[in-house]
Motif scaffolding. Structure first.
Motif, PDB file in Angstrom:
ATOM      1  N   PHE A 242      -9.481  -0.629  -5.656  1.00 48.89           N
ATOM      2  CA  PHE A 242      -8.474  -1.357  -5.064  1.00 48.89           C
ATOM      3  C   PHE A 242      -9.028  -2.479  -4.256  1.00 48.89           C
ATOM      4  N   GLY A 243      -8.346  -3.712  -4.286  1.00 54.33           N
ATOM      5  CA  GLY A 243      -8.912  -5.111  -3.710  1.00 54.33           C
ATOM      6  C   GLY A 243      -7.680  -5.910  -3.423  1.00 54.33           C
ATOM      7  N   GLY A 244      -8.000  -7.163  -3.162  1.00 55.51           N
ATOM      8  CA  GLY A 244      -6.957  -8.376  -2.392  1.00 55.51           C
ATOM      9  C   GLY A 244      -6.858  -7.768  -1.041  1.00 55.51           C
ATOM     10  N   SER A 245      -6.338  -8.805  -0.138  1.00 54.68           N
ATOM     11  CA  SER A 245      -6.108  -8.847   1.263  1.00 54.68           C
ATOM     12  C   SER A 245      -5.680  -7.620   1.714  1.00 54.68           C
ATOM     13  N   ASP A 246      -4.618  -7.187   1.011  1.00 53.37           N
ATOM     14  CA  ASP A 246      -4.017  -5.976   1.561  1.00 53.37           C
ATOM     15  C   ASP A 246      -4.403  -4.479   0.719  1.00 53.37           C
ATOM     16  N   LEU A 247      -5.385  -4.750  -0.413  1.00 48.94           N
ATOM     17  CA  LEU A 247      -5.967  -3.723  -0.893  1.00 48.94           C
ATOM     18  C   LEU A 247      -4.823  -2.901  -1.841  1.00 48.94           C
ATOM     19  N   LYS A 248      -4.032  -3.747  -2.188  1.00 51.30           N
ATOM     20  CA  LYS A 248      -2.833  -3.176  -3.078  1.00 51.30           C
ATOM     21  C   LYS A 248      -2.932  -3.612  -4.575  1.00 51.30           C
ATOM     22  N   THR A 249      -4.016  -4.304  -4.914  1.00 50.97           N
ATOM     23  CA  THR A 249      -4.026  -4.816  -6.381  1.00 50.97           C
ATOM     24  C   THR A 249      -5.277  -3.804  -6.971  1.00 50.97           C
ATOM     25  N   LEU A 250      -4.811  -3.258  -8.031  1.00 50.69           N
ATOM     26  CA  LEU A 250      -5.925  -2.421  -8.837  1.00 50.69           C
ATOM     27  C   LEU A 250      -6.644  -2.939  -9.763  1.00 50.69           C
ATOM     28  N   PHE A 251      -7.749  -3.181  -9.473  1.00 45.86           N
ATOM     29  CA  PHE A 251      -8.846  -4.111 -10.494  1.00 45.86           C
ATOM     30  C   PHE A 251      -9.242  -2.915 -11.529  1.00 45.86           C
ATOM     31  N   VAL A 252      -9.517  -3.186 -12.660  1.00 42.91           N
ATOM     32  CA  VAL A 252      -9.971  -2.512 -13.877  1.00 42.91           C
ATOM     33  C   VAL A 252     -10.821  -3.177 -14.666  1.00 42.91           C
ATOM     34  N   THR A 253     -12.281  -2.661 -14.842  1.00 43.33           N
ATOM     35  CA  THR A 253     -13.100  -3.155 -15.556  1.00 43.33           C
ATOM     36  C   THR A 253     -12.952  -2.538 -16.991  1.00 43.33           C
ATOM     37  N   THR A 254     -13.266  -3.438 -18.032  1.00 47.39           N
ATOM     38  CA  THR A 254     -13.372  -2.774 -19.528  1.00 47.39           C
ATOM     39  C   THR A 254     -14.437  -3.364 -20.160  1.00 47.39           C
ATOM     40  N   ALA A 255     -14.534  -2.673 -21.459  1.00 51.40           N
ATOM     41  CA  ALA A 255     -15.671  -2.972 -22.171  1.00 51.40           C
ATOM     42  C   ALA A 255     -15.274  -3.446 -23.716  1.00 51.40           C
ATOM     43  N   ARG A 256     -16.134  -3.986 -24.011  1.00 49.34           N
ATOM     44  CA  ARG A 256     -16.027  -4.556 -25.694  1.00 49.34           C
ATOM     45  C   ARG A 256     -16.907  -3.761 -26.780  1.00 49.34           C
ATOM     46  N   LYS A 257     -17.567  -2.794 -25.737  1.00 48.15           N
ATOM     47  CA  LYS A 257     -18.688  -2.004 -26.467  1.00 48.15           C
ATOM     48  C   LYS A 257     -18.094  -1.012 -27.308  1.00 48.15           C
ATOM     49  N   PHE A 258     -18.631  -0.668 -28.613  1.00 47.98           N
ATOM     50  CA  PHE A 258     -18.028   0.102 -29.685  1.00 47.98           C
ATOM     51  C   PHE A 258     -16.823  -0.244 -30.150  1.00 47.98           C
ATOM     52  N   LEU A 259     -16.566  -1.352 -30.047  1.00 52.85           N
ATOM     53  CA  LEU A 259     -15.213  -1.974 -30.824  1.00 52.85           C
ATOM     54  C   LEU A 259     -15.658  -2.748 -31.999  1.00 52.85           C
ATOM     55  N   ASP A 260     -15.165  -2.674 -33.055  1.00 47.00           N
ATOM     56  CA  ASP A 260     -15.500  -3.383 -34.381  1.00 47.00           C
ATOM     57  C   ASP A 260     -14.617  -4.786 -34.286  1.00 47.00           C
ATOM     58  N   GLN A 261     -15.134  -5.584 -35.033  1.00 47.32           N
ATOM     59  CA  GLN A 261     -14.368  -6.882 -35.155  1.00 47.32           C
ATOM     60  C   GLN A 261     -12.907  -6.700 -35.221  1.00 47.32           C
ATOM     61  N   ARG A 262     -12.318  -5.947 -35.994  1.00 49.89           N
ATOM     62  CA  ARG A 262     -10.968  -5.791 -36.222  1.00 49.89           C
ATOM     63  C   ARG A 262     -10.401  -5.357 -34.695  1.00 49.89           C
ATOM     64  N   GLN A 263     -11.012  -4.151 -34.171  1.00 51.97           N
ATOM     65  CA  GLN A 263     -10.144  -3.851 -32.905  1.00 51.97           C
ATOM     66  C   GLN A 263     -10.324  -5.045 -31.866  1.00 51.97           C
ATOM     67  N   LEU A 264     -11.442  -5.962 -32.047  1.00 54.70           N
ATOM     68  CA  LEU A 264     -11.676  -6.875 -30.860  1.00 54.70           C
ATOM     69  C   LEU A 264     -10.489  -8.130 -31.275  1.00 54.70           C
ATOM     70  N   SER A 265     -10.124  -8.223 -32.649  1.00 51.39           N
ATOM     71  CA  SER A 265      -9.164  -9.220 -32.829  1.00 51.39           C
ATOM     72  C   SER A 265      -7.832  -8.972 -32.306  1.00 51.39           C
ATOM     73  N   VAL A 266      -7.393  -7.519 -32.330  1.00 53.28           N
ATOM     74  CA  VAL A 266      -6.141  -7.136 -31.700  1.00 53.28           C
ATOM     75  C   VAL A 266      -6.403  -6.809 -30.259  1.00 53.28           C
ATOM     76  N   GLU A 267      -7.428  -6.920 -29.512  1.00 48.98           N
ATOM     77  CA  GLU A 267      -7.624  -6.850 -28.212  1.00 48.98           C
ATOM     78  C   GLU A 267      -8.245  -7.770 -27.526  1.00 48.98           C
ATOM     79  N   PRO A 268      -7.327  -8.719 -27.391  1.00 53.05           N
ATOM     80  CA  PRO A 268      -8.058 -10.164 -26.952  1.00 53.05           C
ATOM     81  C   PRO A 268      -8.359  -9.773 -25.427  1.00 53.05           C
ATOM     82  N   GLN A 269      -7.950  -8.762 -24.743  1.00 52.78           N
ATOM     83  CA  GLN A 269      -8.561  -8.526 -23.261  1.00 52.78           C
ATOM     84  C   GLN A 269      -9.444  -7.770 -23.065  1.00 52.78           C
ATOM     85  N   ALA A 270     -10.051  -7.196 -24.209  1.00 49.96           N
ATOM     86  CA  ALA A 270     -11.388  -6.317 -24.162  1.00 49.96           C
ATOM     87  C   ALA A 270     -12.233  -7.094 -23.430  1.00 49.96           C
ATOM     88  N   GLY A 271     -12.975  -6.359 -22.608  1.00 50.30           N
ATOM     89  CA  GLY A 271     -13.998  -7.102 -21.884  1.00 50.30           C
ATOM     90  C   GLY A 271     -13.598  -7.818 -20.492  1.00 50.30           C
TER      91      GLY A 271
END
Length: 291
Positions: A242-271
């Motif tokens: 949780f972050g932001g000035s009021d600690l009310k934003t949930l930040f989530v990190t993500t990974a491109r690892k283990f995804l093939d090119q097809r998966q990456l093409s349909v997941e533009p927000q991966a990473g």
């Protein structure tokens, strides 16, 4: 209580990074920045929501395993099997095909951090407690992949996940003595082999967990029941805070690892680092108290 299922439409991109294995997001209430790492990219990164500035520092190691905020305003960085804080290097473990992974600082300034097997299947890992004077205590072993270390708001419970055993445990935690006891199973996915990964707690004592390869984050009540599930537009969320000035934003990190090119093409927000607003309120992160 009815389970709250939140749609992916509520999820935004906070930082359009291209992390191979984004991890360990921490909100610094002093700099008012989000800090996180790319483990495989060996990058330590920050984002300032006020200016949009995204700063990246590269490190010369095989894996940049995790990070912690320090009381003096600096950072403690886990590089391979050593901890680095300013000019101090602490050797945590020797001689195994392991690396440091998830960790968290308790309210007395001690770091609880674990190792993991680089091959992702051998029980070579362990949980360690590291104090500011550089003392390292091995708490227990038989761990494949350490993850999900978090403390309840009342400092009476330590949560610990072994992602490749598909389980999360809860321990009674003695804050004054820095001791854990009475290991109890908190969540068990061994039948489905779902992978609970990083975790954090909110002010009400809820444990938020990211599910690697599961495309979601979930909130557990202290009794172990799930009351909120948030579907994500990526397959591999890794950790959250949780972050932001009021600690009310949930930040989530993500990974491109283990995804093939097809998966990456349909997941533009991966990473990318994702953001979900207003689902709960977090707590300020504790800081490592160096001796």
């Amino acid at each position: 209580m009815t389970m709250n299922s939140i749609s992916p439409g509520k999820v935004e991109t906070a930082i359009a990074s291209t992390d191979i294995l984004g991890e360990t997001p921490l909100w610094c209430d002093r700099s008012r920045k989000l800090w996180w790492i790319d483990i495989d990219g060996r990058l330590h990164q920050s984002f300032d929501p006020a200016t949009g500035a995204h700063h990246v520092t590269s490190y010369d190691c095989q894996f940049l395993g995790s990070q912690a905020l320090a009381a003096d305003g600096s950072h403690l960085l886990a590089q391979d099997l050593t901890l680095h804080h300013r000019q101090t290097v602490i050797d945590v473990e020797y001689g195994l095909d392991n690396r440091l992974n998830d960790g968290r600082v308790d309210a007395r300034g001690r770091l609880w951090i674990g190792t993991m097997d680089n091959q992702l299947h051998r029980p070579n890992g362990a949980l360690f407690r590291v104090t500011g004077d550089g003392q390292v205590a091995r708490i227990f072993g038989d761990v494949i992949v350490t993850n999900g270390i978090a403390f309840s708001p009342d400092n009476r419970t330590l949560y610990f996940t072994d992602t490749r055993r598909y389980r999360t445990w809860a321990f009674d935690f003695d804050l004054d003595d820095g001791v854990i006891r009475n290991r109890g199973l908190f969540a068990d996915y061994s039948a489905s082999q779902e992978r609970p990964d990083g975790a954090c707690v909110d002010v009400a004592g809820g444990l938020w967990t990211a599910f690697f390869s599961g495309g979601r984050v979930a909130r557990y009540r202290p009794d172990g029941t799930i009351d909120t599930v948030i579907a994500l537009p990526v397959t591999n969320p890794t950790c959250l805070c949780f972050g932001g000035s009021d600690l009310k934003t949930l930040f989530v990190t993500t990974a491109r690892k283990f995804l093939d090119q097809r998966q990456l093409s349909v997941e533009p927000q991966a990473g990318h680092v994702l953001a979900i607003h207003g689902v709960a309120q977090g707590l300020p992160e504790h800081r490592f108290l160096a001796g």
